[in-house]
Design an enzyme around this catalytic site. Structure first.
Site, PDB file in Angstrom:
ATOM      1  CE  LYS A 276      -2.990   2.078   3.213  1.00 18.88           C
ATOM      2  NZ  LYS A 276      -3.490   2.431   4.789  1.00 18.88           N
TER       3      LYS A 276
ATOM      4  CG  ASP B 235      -5.185   8.318   4.613  1.00 19.41           C
ATOM      5  OD1 ASP B 235      -5.960   9.061   4.306  1.00 19.41           O
ATOM      6  OD2 ASP B 235      -5.256   7.493   5.439  1.00 19.41           O
TER       7      ASP B 235
ATOM      8  CE  LYS C  43      -5.850   8.826   8.512  1.00 22.24           C
ATOM      9  NZ  LYS C  43      -6.183   8.613   9.156  1.00 22.24           N
TER      10      LYS C  43
ATOM     11  CG  ASP D 141      -1.101   5.551   4.867  1.00 17.11           C
ATOM     12  OD1 ASP D 141      -1.164   4.940   5.929  1.00 17.11           O
ATOM     13  OD2 ASP D 141      -2.570   5.617   5.042  1.00 17.11           O
TER      14      ASP D 141
ATOM     15  NE  ARG E 183     -10.693  -0.934   5.011  1.00 13.72           N
ATOM     16  CZ  ARG E 183     -10.678  -1.454   5.890  1.00 13.72           C
ATOM     17  NH1 ARG E 183     -12.076  -1.747   6.331  1.00 13.72           N
ATOM     18  NH2 ARG E 183     -10.164  -0.360   6.596  1.00 13.72           N
TER      19      ARG E 183
END
Length: 494
Positions: free
Chosen positions: A262, A267, A274, A285, A348
């Site tokens: 990934k 992010d 966030k 990330d 994901r």
């Protein structure tokens, strides 16, 4: 510049180095071995300091002496080895701790004495010296630029070393440097390390190590139908990429292994943004992608007899007016449709398209690794990766590789009862479920895209970055997982 490691068989107390590192087994007396020689050369002050510091060779104990010209090494560091049989993990840790100490006292050279009778010791010592000396200083200027740095490392062995030992040290240096590539990538700021830049580094690493590298840009991703990767990246001014790296061994390969990473170079959480606190860490990330690039460099150095593919999906998750939304439904390379629930569960989605792409290669196994869930950190803490697998034999292999590499990984269950939480009223599947078992439901979602291929998912959210140095790992990016994956590759027998 990374430390340059060489091999020597000299009397360690005659080496002209700034710091000499010696491991001492538990229970050693100042009247025997190297301690006796230090007392003879430096006087009874050595025995007094050993007694004062209660140094008995227990694991994690240390004591150091300045030789004041009585010996060629400027300083001697004794590190406790504990009791019991030593392994290459102990040797790597010994060398890493020694190199970190040497850096801390502004040394330019360090030597580590390898305990005799340890398999793979020369290679592991070289790895440890490189990993322990690592520092990320690229953006320091003026007075912040380090004035000293470890330039030379020496692995000291008994007897006359042959070609095999020299080759092992050279390989250890290459593996250590490969892991440092992962650390560098994680430590880079997100304004410098964005998807196109990450893909460019992968291509450069591939060129340097003789790997075939293909980079898919936005047009290629759209053409191939990788709509989930595109969805995650559509709110950013930086376009997503998919990178495919290939190592092909000489002769007929004994298997085909695929590693997926990934690569979220930043992010923000997207529209489900966030909290500000801790968001600066989201530059890391892309730790899974960094690990894959590092692994491919290490594989090229180790030259195993299996074919190895590295797949990286990289994007930036930003809250632009074009960003994807909760409630959106997208298709995927796999063909099924996915309902978006939380835009901060973007990793994901990127992995789903990457796994479908990897599955089409018809490999013997797929291993993905990702900084995927905070739930895994809650479950296992910041120094342990959780892993899942759809095959117990692969789980056993991965567990064995992690143990041999000295990296902490713990198997978590794929609880099928939680699969109901991914059912969608509007699409084939939704990408998040209820709060409970968050690391498990993330793995269950990924399992949907691997078909019948043996697969393992490694959640490195905890140990991918460290708040302080520990063991062989540095502050910031650690490269945790690369040694395990390399062990898995080198040990694969079909």
């Amino acid at each position: 510049m990374p430390i340059k490691v060489n091999l020597a068989s000299s009397d360690p107390l005659s080496l002209a180095v700034d710091v000499l590192v010696i491991g001492v087994p538990e229970g050693a007396s100042t009247g025997e071995g190297v301690l006796a020689r230090l007392v003879e050369a430096l006087g009874e002050s050595v025995a007094h300091q050993v007694k004062r510091d209660d140094f008995t060779g227990k694991r994690d104990q240390s004591v150091d002496f300045t030789t004041r010209g009585a010996l060629k090494p400027g300083r001697v560091l004794l590190l406790g080895l504990g009791s019991g049989k030593l392994t290459d993990i102990d040797v790597r840790l010994l060398a890493a701790k020694g190199a970190r100490f040497a850096s801390g006292v502004r040394a330019e050279s360090v030597a580590v004495v390898v305990p005799p009778g340890v398999e793979r010791a020369e290679r592991s010592a070289a790895e440890g010296l490189v990993l322990g000396s690592y520092r990320f200083t690229r953006y320091f200027t003026g007075d912040r630029v380090p004035k000293f740095g470890l330039a030379r490392g020496t692995v000291v062995v008994e007897g006359k070393p042959g070609k095999a030992a020299r080759d092992a040290v050279a390989l250890g240096q290459q593996v250590g440097e490969a892991i440092c590539v992962a650390r560098d990538l994680v430590n880079e700021p997100p304004n410098e390390m964005y998807p196109e830049a990450l893909a460019r580094v992968a291509a450069e690493v591939g060129k340097q190590h003789g790997l075939k590298v293909t980079v898919f840009d936005k047009a290629a991703l759209i053409k191939r139908g990788m709509k989930l990767i595109m969805a995650v990246g559509q709110g950013s001014a930086r376009e997503p990429r998919l990178v495919h790296m290939i190592y092909a061994p000489p002769g007929k390969p004994k298997g085909k292994l695929v590693f997926v990473g990934k690569g979220l170079t930043f992010d923000s959480g997207g529209l489900c943004i966030k909290p500000a606190q801790g968001m600066e860490e989201m530059k890391g990330d892309m730790g899974g992608a960094a690990n894959v690039i590092a692994l491919m460099a290490a594989v090229a150095a180790a030259k195993p007899s299996v074919e190895v593919h590295g797949i990286i999906g990289t994007a930036e998750n930003m809250p632009d007016g074009a960003a994807y939304r909760p409630g959106d439904i997208f298709g995927s390379l796999d063909g099924r449709t996915v309902e978006i629930i939380n835009t901060d569960a973007e990793g994901r989605l990127v992995l789903a398209d990457c796994l479908a792409y990897a599955r089409a290669l018809k490999p013997d196994l797929i291993v993905d690794n990702a900084t995927l869930t905070g739930a895994c950190v809650v479950a296992l803490g910041p120094t342990v990766s959780g892993f899942f697998s759809n095959r117990e034999d692969l789980a056993d292999r991965l567990r064995g590789a992690a143990k041999a590499a000295g990296e902490s990984m713990w198997q978590l269950p794929l609880v099928d009862e939680l699969r109901d939480g991914l059912k969608s009223d509007w699409a084939d599947i939704k990408h998040t479920a209820d709060r409970w078992g968050g690391a498990i439901t993330a793995a269950l979602f990924l399992r949907e895209f691997v078909g019948d291929v043996p697969w393992a998912h490694v959640d490195i959210a905890g140990p991918s970055m460290a708040s302080k140095p520990y063991g062989i790992f540095s502050k910031g990016g650690t490269g945790h997982g690369v040694l395990t994956f390399l062990r898995l590759v080198e040990g694969f027998t079909g």
